[in-house]
Motif scaffolding. Structure first.
Motif, PDB file in Angstrom:
ATOM      1  N   MET A   1       0.832  -1.191   0.000  1.00 12.37           N
ATOM      2  CA  MET A   1       0.000   0.000   0.000  1.00 12.37           C
ATOM      3  C   MET A   1       0.872   1.248   0.000  1.00 12.37           C
ATOM      4  SD  MET A   1      -3.086  -0.860   2.675  1.00 12.37           S
ATOM      5  CE  MET A   1      -4.073   0.525   2.148  1.00 12.37           C
ATOM      6  N   LYS A   2       0.284   2.320  -0.449  1.00 10.79           N
ATOM      7  CA  LYS A   2       0.938   3.628  -0.421  1.00 10.79           C
ATOM      8  C   LYS A   2       0.298   4.423   0.712  1.00 10.79           C
ATOM      9  CE  LYS A   2       1.891   3.413  -5.299  1.00 10.79           C
ATOM     10  NZ  LYS A   2       1.675   3.986  -6.619  1.00 10.79           N
ATOM     11  N   ILE A   3       1.104   4.735   1.729  1.00 10.54           N
ATOM     12  CA  ILE A   3       0.597   5.361   2.943  1.00 10.54           C
ATOM     13  C   ILE A   3       1.214   6.737   3.112  1.00 10.54           C
ATOM     14  CG2 ILE A   3       0.411   5.151   5.452  1.00 10.54           C
ATOM     15  CD1 ILE A   3       0.739   2.089   5.060  1.00 10.54           C
ATOM     16  N   ALA A   4       0.359   7.751   3.297  1.00 11.12           N
ATOM     17  CA  ALA A   4       0.822   9.114   3.540  1.00 11.12           C
ATOM     18  C   ALA A   4       0.816   9.377   5.044  1.00 11.12           C
ATOM     19  CB  ALA A   4      -0.075  10.122   2.829  1.00 11.12           C
ATOM     20  N   LEU A   5       1.889   9.979   5.539  1.00  8.64           N
ATOM     21  CA  LEU A   5       2.051  10.293   6.952  1.00  8.64           C
ATOM     22  C   LEU A   5       2.243  11.795   7.109  1.00  8.64           C
ATOM     23  CD1 LEU A   5       4.602   7.429   7.677  1.00  8.64           C
ATOM     24  CD2 LEU A   5       2.140   7.394   8.123  1.00  8.64           C
ATOM     25  N   ILE A   6       1.351  12.409   7.876  1.00 11.11           N
ATOM     26  CA  ILE A   6       1.370  13.856   8.068  1.00 11.11           C
ATOM     27  C   ILE A   6       1.120  14.121   9.548  1.00 11.11           C
ATOM     28  CG2 ILE A   6       0.354  16.071   7.358  1.00 11.11           C
ATOM     29  CD1 ILE A   6      -0.967  14.438   5.006  1.00 11.11           C
ATOM     30  N   ALA A   7       1.804  15.106  10.109  1.00 11.73           N
ATOM     31  CA  ALA A   7       1.556  15.451  11.513  1.00 11.73           C
ATOM     32  C   ALA A   7       1.799  16.938  11.727  1.00 11.73           C
ATOM     33  CB  ALA A   7       2.459  14.649  12.445  1.00 11.73           C
ATOM     34  N   HIS A   8       0.851  17.574  12.391  1.00 10.66           N
ATOM     35  CA  HIS A   8       1.065  18.956  12.806  1.00 10.66           C
ATOM     36  C   HIS A   8       2.197  18.996  13.827  1.00 10.66           C
ATOM     37  CE1 HIS A   8      -3.255  20.280  11.563  1.00 10.66           C
ATOM     38  NE2 HIS A   8      -2.388  20.473  10.601  1.00 10.66           N
ATOM     39  N   ASP A   9       2.774  20.169  14.037  1.00  6.12           N
ATOM     40  CA  ASP A   9       3.963  20.301  14.882  1.00  6.12           C
ATOM     41  C   ASP A   9       3.819  19.642  16.248  1.00  6.12           C
ATOM     42  OD1 ASP A   9       5.319  21.607  12.877  1.00  6.12           O
ATOM     43  OD2 ASP A   9       4.986  23.615  13.694  1.00  6.12           O
ATOM     44  N   LYS A  10       2.715  19.885  16.920  1.00 10.52           N
ATOM     45  CA  LYS A  10       2.544  19.331  18.263  1.00 10.52           C
ATOM     46  C   LYS A  10       2.244  17.840  18.257  1.00 10.52           C
ATOM     47  CE  LYS A  10       1.255  23.595  20.582  1.00 10.52           C
ATOM     48  NZ  LYS A  10       0.253  24.279  21.393  1.00 10.52           N
ATOM     49  N   LYS A  11       2.093  17.238  17.083  1.00  9.51           N
ATOM     50  CA  LYS A  11       1.791  15.815  16.964  1.00  9.51           C
ATOM     51  C   LYS A  11       2.927  15.015  16.335  1.00  9.51           C
ATOM     52  CE  LYS A  11      -2.396  16.156  18.604  1.00  9.51           C
ATOM     53  NZ  LYS A  11      -2.868  15.396  19.752  1.00  9.51           N
ATOM     54  N   LYS A  12       4.024  15.681  16.015  1.00  7.04           N
ATOM     55  CA  LYS A  12       5.128  14.987  15.348  1.00  7.04           C
ATOM     56  C   LYS A  12       5.736  13.896  16.235  1.00  7.04           C
ATOM     57  CE  LYS A  12       6.285  18.604  12.035  1.00  7.04           C
ATOM     58  NZ  LYS A  12       5.211  18.235  11.154  1.00  7.04           N
ATOM     59  N   ASP A  13       5.868  14.164  17.531  1.00  3.86           N
ATOM     60  CA  ASP A  13       6.407  13.136  18.423  1.00  3.86           C
ATOM     61  C   ASP A  13       5.518  11.894  18.433  1.00  3.86           C
ATOM     62  OD1 ASP A  13       8.562  14.743  19.066  1.00  3.86           O
ATOM     63  OD2 ASP A  13       7.723  15.428  20.977  1.00  3.86           O
ATOM     64  N   GLU A  14       4.195  12.093  18.410  1.00  4.27           N
ATOM     65  CA  GLU A  14       3.265  10.962  18.350  1.00  4.27           C
ATOM     66  C   GLU A  14       3.450  10.179  17.051  1.00  4.27           C
ATOM     67  OE1 GLU A  14      -0.910  11.705  19.005  1.00  4.27           O
ATOM     68  OE2 GLU A  14      -0.493  12.953  20.753  1.00  4.27           O
ATOM     69  N   MET A  15       3.645  10.889  15.943  1.00  5.91           N
ATOM     70  CA  MET A  15       3.835  10.218  14.659  1.00  5.91           C
ATOM     71  C   MET A  15       5.124   9.405  14.666  1.00  5.91           C
ATOM     72  SD  MET A  15       2.702   9.483  11.659  1.00  5.91           S
ATOM     73  CE  MET A  15       1.536  10.696  11.053  1.00  5.91           C
ATOM     74  N   VAL A  16       6.168   9.976  15.222  1.00 11.20           N
ATOM     75  CA  VAL A  16       7.433   9.246  15.306  1.00 11.20           C
ATOM     76  C   VAL A  16       7.261   8.000  16.170  1.00 11.20           C
ATOM     77  CG1 VAL A  16       9.802   9.347  16.186  1.00 11.20           C
ATOM     78  CG2 VAL A  16       8.907  11.229  14.793  1.00 11.20           C
ATOM     79  N   ALA A  17       6.586   8.130  17.302  1.00 10.15           N
ATOM     80  CA  ALA A  17       6.353   6.981  18.181  1.00 10.15           C
ATOM     81  C   ALA A  17       5.542   5.896  17.471  1.00 10.15           C
ATOM     82  CB  ALA A  17       5.656   7.433  19.467  1.00 10.15           C
ATOM     83  N   LEU A  18       4.502   6.298  16.733  1.00 11.71           N
ATOM     84  CA  LEU A  18       3.709   5.332  15.965  1.00 11.71           C
ATOM     85  C   LEU A  18       4.566   4.640  14.901  1.00 11.71           C
ATOM     86  CD1 LEU A  18       0.273   7.042  15.187  1.00 11.71           C
ATOM     87  CD2 LEU A  18       0.617   4.850  16.323  1.00 11.71           C
TER      88      LEU A  18
END
Length: 125
Positions: A1-18
Motif C-alpha cells: 500500500m501507499k501510505i501518507a504520513l502527516i503530523a502537525h507540529d505538536k503531533k510529530k512526536d506521536e507520529m514518530v512513536a507510531l
C-alpha cells in the motif's frame, strides 16, 4: 500500500512513536510524508519515506494531488485540533479528497493504531 504520513507540529512526536511501534509493518509499504514529518520519521527509524514539501509550503496539497490520481491508499494525519493552522484550507481539502476517493484517513493516534492493526491482520491472511 501507499501510505501518507502527516503530523502537525505538536503531533510529530506521536507520529514518530507510531512509526517506531509499527516500523516492521510500515517497512512493507511505500511511505510518503510532508517534509518535516518525513525527516523526523527517517531520523528515528530505518524507514524509507518519500518527502514532499512541508504542509504550510504545499505538502498537504501535493499529497492531495496523489490522492486524486489514485496514488495513495491510506492517510495518517495527526492533527492538532487546539492550534490554529495557517494552511487550514489545505487540510480541509485533503480531508475532503479522502472522502471523495474513499481513502481511509486517521486524524488521531487511536484511529491510526486501528488502521495499522487492521493492516497487520490483513498481512496474516
Amino acid at each position: 500500500m501507499k501510505i501518507a504520513l502527516i503530523a502537525h507540529d505538536k503531533k510529530k512526536d506521536e507520529m514518530v512513536a507510531l512509526s517506531k511501534k509499527f516500523e516492521k509493518l510500515l517497512s512493507k509499504h511505500e511511505l510518503f510524508a510532508t517534509g518535516t514529518t518525513g525527516l523526523q520519521i527517517q531520523e528515528a527509524t530505518d524507514l524509507s519515506v518519500y518527502r514532499f514539501k512541508s504542509g504550510p509550503l504545499g505538502g498537504d496539497q501535493q499529497i492531495g494531488a496523489r490522492v486524486s490520481e489514485g496514488e495513495v491508499d491510506m492517510i495518517i494525519f495527526l492533527r492538532d485540533p487546539l492550534t490554529a493552522q495557517p494552511h487550514e484550507p489545505d487540510v480541509t481539502a485533503l480531508i475532503r479528497l479522502s472522502d471523495v476517493y474513499e481513502i481511509p484517513l486517521a486524524t488521531n493516534k487511536s484511529t491510526a493504531m486501528l488502521l495499522f492493526k487492521e493492516l497487520e491482520n490483513l498481512a496474516e491472511i
